[in-house]
Structure formats: C-alpha cells, structure tokens
Design an enzyme around this catalytic site. Structure first.
Site, PDB file in Angstrom:
ATOM      1  N   GLU A   1       0.820  -1.222   0.000  1.00  0.00           N
ATOM      2  CA  GLU A   1       0.000   0.000   0.000  1.00  0.00           C
ATOM      3  C   GLU A   1       0.847   1.263   0.000  1.00  0.00           C
ATOM      4  OE1 GLU A   1      -0.580  -2.688   1.778  1.00  0.00           O
ATOM      5  OE2 GLU A   1      -2.623  -3.299   1.280  1.00  0.00           O
TER       6      GLU A   1
ATOM      7  N   HIS B   1      -9.689  -6.568   9.971  1.00  0.00           N
ATOM      8  CA  HIS B   1     -10.618  -6.347   8.859  1.00  0.00           C
ATOM      9  C   HIS B   1     -11.856  -5.591   9.354  1.00  0.00           C
ATOM     10  CE1 HIS B   1      -8.131  -9.479   7.106  1.00  0.00           C
ATOM     11  NE2 HIS B   1      -8.765  -9.395   5.950  1.00  0.00           N
TER      12      HIS B   1
END
Lengths: 350, 334
Positions: free
Chosen positions: B69, B138
C-alpha cells in the site's frame, strides 16, 4: 573499484579520448553545474554558521552525481529529491534564494513544482521513490516521453518504500531511474551494517531490472551512465537502478560530528576524490579548458550565491493566516482567520 | 411521488453497487481518472466495488497493483504530478496503515508544500468498520487517524445515494480525500439511485431525521443505528434529530451548532474507540462555542479503547440501539 564505470579514473589516454568524445560544451556545462551546487553548499554552510539559516545537510562531494542527474535528463523529465538534493532545482533555473529560504524556515522556500518539474523535497528517505514511479508510470499511461529520477542514499535501500517502488516500477515497466548515491554512511551507520550486499546495484536483479555502477566523484562517467539509463527508460526499457559509488566527504549535516564514529584517516584518504578538483584536473589535462576559465566559472557561481544570501534577509515574514490558506483548495472554516486560534470569547478575557 | 417512474430511469442499488456506478461515471467523465488497487480488475475488488469496470475501461485504467500500500499510494501521488487523477482502493481498513506515512508525510502536505498552488486530485477509498464477522484487522474504524492529518479530507457515506454523490464530489474537489465506506452496510438494502450522480457539497452534514429534543450525531453504518434509536425514542415521547456528519474533516460546524441550539442535547455515536474519537471533537466544539445552550452534557456511545474484538465479541463492542437509548435517557433526565 569493481565494475564501477569511470572516466576520470581510467588510464590517462582513455580518459582524454572519452572526454573529447563528450565534447567541450557538455564538459563545461557539467563543470558549471557542479560549480553552482558547490557555491550553494559552501554558502549554505556559512549561513548556518552565522545563524542565518537552520540546520543544513551539506552535500559536499555529491555535486558530480547531482549535476549529472540534471544534465543527463531533459527539462521535461521529473526529479524527486530528498533533503540532500535541495539545490538541484537551481540547475533547472530556480533562483538559489528559494532553497536557501527553505533552510531559513520560510515558506518562500517551496519551489514551483510544476514549472521546474522537480517534486517537493522529501525528508523521510525512500518515501520519494514511489512518487517517482507514479510520475514515470503516468508518462507511460499518457503516451508521453518523460522519464523520472528518484534520489536515494545507501541507507534508503533498507527502507520498505525502496523495495515497493522498485517492484512497482518493474511490474509497470515505468521509465524511472533509481539513483542510489552510495556514500557508505547513513549518518553514523556504515554500509556493512545497512546490508549484507556489497554492491547495491545487485539489488536490481531482485526486481528484474538492470543495475549499473558508476564512480560518484566522476561527473562525466555519471553523465554517461545516467544518459544510458534515461535512454533505456525513454525507449520503453523500463526502470534502472544506478549505484553511484563514493564516500560521504563531509558530515551528515551541520549538526553532525563524524569523528565520533569514523576514522579521520579514511576521510583524508577520500578527500582527493573531491569532484570539482578532479574534473578540473581532467579537463585541463585533456586540453578542454584552462584553469583560468574554470576559476571564472566558479567565481561567477560564488557571486550569485553571495547575492542570494543578501536577498535572504529581505524576504518578509509570512503570517500564519496566509499559510493556513495554502493547505486546501477551499480553505475549511477552522483554518479561516476567525477560527485558526481559540474562540474569540477565550481571547476576550485577556 | 405521483408518477410511476420507469424502471430504467432510476435503478435500485445497494451501497457497494452505487460505489461501482459512481466509479464508472468518474472513469467515463474524466479521461485522466484511473483506479488502482489490489484485485480490483478481473476480480472486481474483494467487495465487488469495481465489478465490470476493467472490462469496460481496460486494465490500464482499472489497474491491479502488486501488493504494497505504501508503494501504490505513493505512486498515486506521482500519477497526480503526471496529470492523472487516481482513485485508490485499499482492500480493508487496517491495510491503510502501511500507506499511513505516505498519507501523513506527503499526500496531506502536498498543497501546503507548494505554497497552495498545486493540489492532488486523489481519492483513497477504504472499506471500514466492524459487524461483518471478519478476521482480525478487517474491522477497524481508522477515521480519527486520518481526520487528524492536516490536508486530508475525510468523507463517509451512509447510504447508496450519498455514497455515489459524495464519491463523485470527492473525486472532483481538487484535494486528497480519504473516502471511508461502511462495509457493514454495503449490501444492507437497495434504494433508488439516479442514472447519474450529481455533485454535492462535500463538507455538509445531512439532517436525515428532524427532531427537537435531542440530536444523535452519527456517520457511516451508525446512521442506520441512530435512526432505529430515534424511532424508539419517538415511541417514548422524545423527538430525536439524526445528523449524518458525512464529512469528518472538515466538520460541518453550522449544522452541529444548530443541532445544539435547537435541540439542546447532542449525543455522538461511533464505532471507533472513544479516546480521541470524533465524539471528543464534537463535544469540544460544542463546549467551546455553545456551552450555554446545552441542556445536558454531550455523551458518547462508541467503540472501546481496545483492539476491535475478534468477532464473537464484536456486537458487545459495537454501539447498539440499547446503549444509545440508555445514554439518551441520561441526557433527557439531566
């Protein structure tokens, strides 16, 4: 040095013929670029000692790599500097006053990024490299023919962004050059404690890109190698890692004391590699220039910096309200003059 | 509505389908726009927010990045310099953390670093929040981390129409936006959305239910919860307003001050940990500006100051209607 491309370090005959091949104009242009950078660095150190600018990361000895990186590329190509390349923008036509203002802590030190196609200086090392990949990738996506160059040091090759940038560049086939100036020292950490690889250029193989090594104190060899990498990138050959092999001739910055961590004897051994003197020796021996005209070039550069330093004092202070208005396109309420500080009732009690 | 609308004029979409449609609209309208992210191409994204877009616009405009990322968010900054307008997908909330340095140290600061002259037309989309029985990391709600970063806008939609309109507006605003998508309500239900999403003011909250006695301030998936609480409060004789913040930075000061002045009680609901959360910012703002108009202290119903629990306990940690009602009662009795 093993596999390190050099012109000034070659035998005299080879050196002369290679310099002649480059030609007087290019050689003098490279020398002039180095003179401009050296004048900047010398003046900045003086200004720091005088207390007229803040702490300053000197780049004494890196002039060859930096100059070659600008001259080997075209004006449409993007450069992504770190804190040690703050003056490369002056080789693109930006007045030296601008980067000096940055070191004086003045917002006038933000150069015009789009005009010079030099990204803002990135302080955390390696974090500029993904930006370079993006700018290069963008050229490919837009069918434009610019390339991008990102600067790094040996220390930056240990950081995660170096890896992600190299990988992404290779996967996307982006026309980018990773210019790693291996000066053997990341502040006090020597290369052997940075990596177990002896040649940083070897890291390129892990990404499927070429890795080249060049003498960091040889502006002519740096130019030749970077030119080759740029041509490869421009013709669709993707990224290249260029390792400029040298030594950090000066301290990390004006607040650093190298005697605490490295041997002064090593410093003395490397000192003669200083790239301006070395280039001058080459140019004069090849008959491409005489010492007088080279001194004149350096004199002009020094005078220019002296004038910039004088101007430094005259830059008016910018208010916080003006700065707050530069953060967003449409300034949010909390950055407006009425709300930047405490609510008005709180101040009313004073 | 008096007329029966033809089915093709407005379509019923859920929130993630509205995001997909808005992204399609962005790619169609803006030739410099492109999408980057992991598995967003043939796979259409792990939540299918980009379903069908690679087939429509090609792999150069809907680009499957390698992992990393920091690398692809950093590259998005460079793409902006190249004149492109990237919209980046971060696969899950906590996967934004590797990109945090790029967002804090470079993306947010970019315009300031150019003396205000050049901004980044960059949107970073992040599906976020709990309640989906997902594995660890998550289910995070990282909005405060981004709201605290100068130079970033933080926007959160709460329904299909706001998702589409806010995303289109975020992409056009000229500055970087962290666009947090409440994944818990990605498929909550369909509502009619227009053929095209028109722009909307990015930094305005929306009164999604009006009321006089109390304001529930919420955003994202918590808006639905606040509405459910408001219905229960009404049955108990309390008229509750629900203010959907939508923009977490900047905050809609006017709507918040109006809520305090008009209802006298403001209760903030969010999933993120309480400490330094949006609730603290809202409470402080009201305290600074309209303390004398408040009939009760501003309370917060929030996530806990602990890692978001593994999912057997996630409902214990998430705000519930019952917790909101209990806090509202304290405020009404104050």
């Amino acid at each position: 040095m093993d596999g390190v491309e050099t012109i000034l370090g070659a035998d005299p005959e080879a050196m002369v013929s290679q310099l002649l091949e480059l030609g007087r104009d290019l050689c003098l242009r490279l020398f002039e670029g180095m003179a401009g950078l050296r004048a900047f660095d010398d003046r900045a150190v003086i200004l720091q000692r005088q207390g007229r600018i803040g702490t300053y990361p000197t780049f004494y000895g890196e002039e060859a790599v930096q100059t070659a990186s600008v001259v080997a590329l075209e004006e449409r190509d993007w450069l992504f500097p770190t804190y040690r390349q703050t003056a490369v923008v002056t080789l693109r036509g930006c007045p030296p006053l601008v980067p000096l203002l940055m070191w004086r802590g003045h917002p006038g030190g933000w150069h015009d990024v789009m005009r010079y196609r030099v990204a803002p200086v990135c302080v955390p090392v390696a974090t500029n490299l993904p930006h370079a990949v993006g700018a290069a990738w963008g050229a490919r996506l837009r069918s434009a023919d610019w390339v991008a160059l990102g600067y790094a040091g040996d220390g930056a090759t240990s950081a995660g962004d170096f890896h992600e940038a190299c990988n992404l560049a290779a996967v996307t086939g982006s026309p980018v050059i990773f210019l790693v100036n291996n000066n053997q020292w990341a502040i006090s950490t020597p290369l052997r404690r940075q990596t177990r690889v002896q040649r940083l250029a070897e890291k390129a193989a892990a990404y499927g890109m070429p890795g080249l090594r060049v003498d960091a104190f040889d502006v002519f060899a740096c130019h030749r190698v970077l030119r080759r990498a740029a041509e490869l990138a421009r013709s669709g050959g993707g990224p290249t890692l260029v390792e400029a092999v040298g030594y950090r001739l000066g301290p990390h910055g004006t607040a650093d004391e190298p005697a605490l961590y490295r041997s002064p004897a090593a410093d003395r051994l490397w000192a003669p590699m200083e790239p301006l003197g070395r280039a001058q020796l080459g140019l004069v021996s090849a008959g491409l220039a005489d010492a007088g005209e080279l001194a004149e070039i350096r004199g002009r550069a020094s005078a220019r910096l002296l004038a910039a330093a004088e101007e430094l004092e005259r830059s008016p202070r910018v208010t916080l309200e003006e700065i707050a208005d530069t953060v967003h396109l449409s300034t949010p309420w909390d950055l407006s003059p009425d709300h930047l500080r405490e609510p008005s009732w709180a101040a009313a009690g004073e | 509505m008096s007329e029966v609308t033809a089915p093709q004029a407005t379509q019923e979409l859920n929130l993630v389908e509205a995001v997909d449609r808005a992204l399609g609209q962005i790619l169609e309208d803006d030739p410099q726009a492109l999408l980057l992210g992991e598995d967003i191409g043939a796979n259409g994204g792990v939540f299918r927010a980009t379903a069908g877009l690679e087939a429509r616009f090609g792999p150069d405009r809907v680009f499957d990045t390698p992992l990393g990322e920091a690398g692809f968010v950093g590259a998005a900054l460079g793409l902006c310099l190249a004149g492109l307008h990237p919209v980046v997908e971060i696969q899950f909330d906590a996967f934004s953390y590797p990109a945090f340095e790029q967002l804090v140290s470079h993306v947010g600061r970019f315009r300031w670093r150019t003396g205000g002259h050049y901004g980044l037309r960059l949107v970073v989309r992040v599906p976020y929040g709990g309640g989906t029985r997902a594995p660890e990391l998550h289910s995070d709600s990282p909005e405060t981390l981004f709201g605290h970063v100068p130079g970033l806008r933080v926007v959160v939609p709460s329904d299909p129409v706001s998702a589409g309109r806010l995303l289109v507006s975020a992409q056009g605003c000229g500055d970087p936006v962290v666009f947090l998508e409440p994944k818990r309500i990605y498929r909550r239900g369909r509502s009619p959305v227009p053929e095209r999403f028109g722009p909307t003011e990015l930094d305005r909250a929306a009164v999604v239910r009006d009321g006089d006695d109390l304001t529930l301030v919420a955003y994202g998936a918590m808006v639905e919860l606040a509405l459910a609480a408001a219905t229960r409060l009404e049955a108990a004789g309390c008229s509750a307003r629900v203010l959907d913040l939508r923009s977490l930075y900047p905050l809609d000061r006017e709507s918040l001050l109006a809520a305090a002045e008009e209802t006298g009680r403001v209760l903030v609901v969010h999933e993120a940990p309480r400490h330094c959360g949006l609730g603290a910012e809202v409470a402080a703002l009201l305290q600074e500006e309209v303390a004398d108009r408040l009939l009760a202290p501003t309370l917060r119903v929030t996530g806990m100051n602990m890692p978001f629990p593994l999912f057997q306990n996630e409902d214990d940690a998430l705000p519930s209607v019952e917790r909101v009602l209990a806090a509202a009662q304290v405020m009404l009795d104050y």
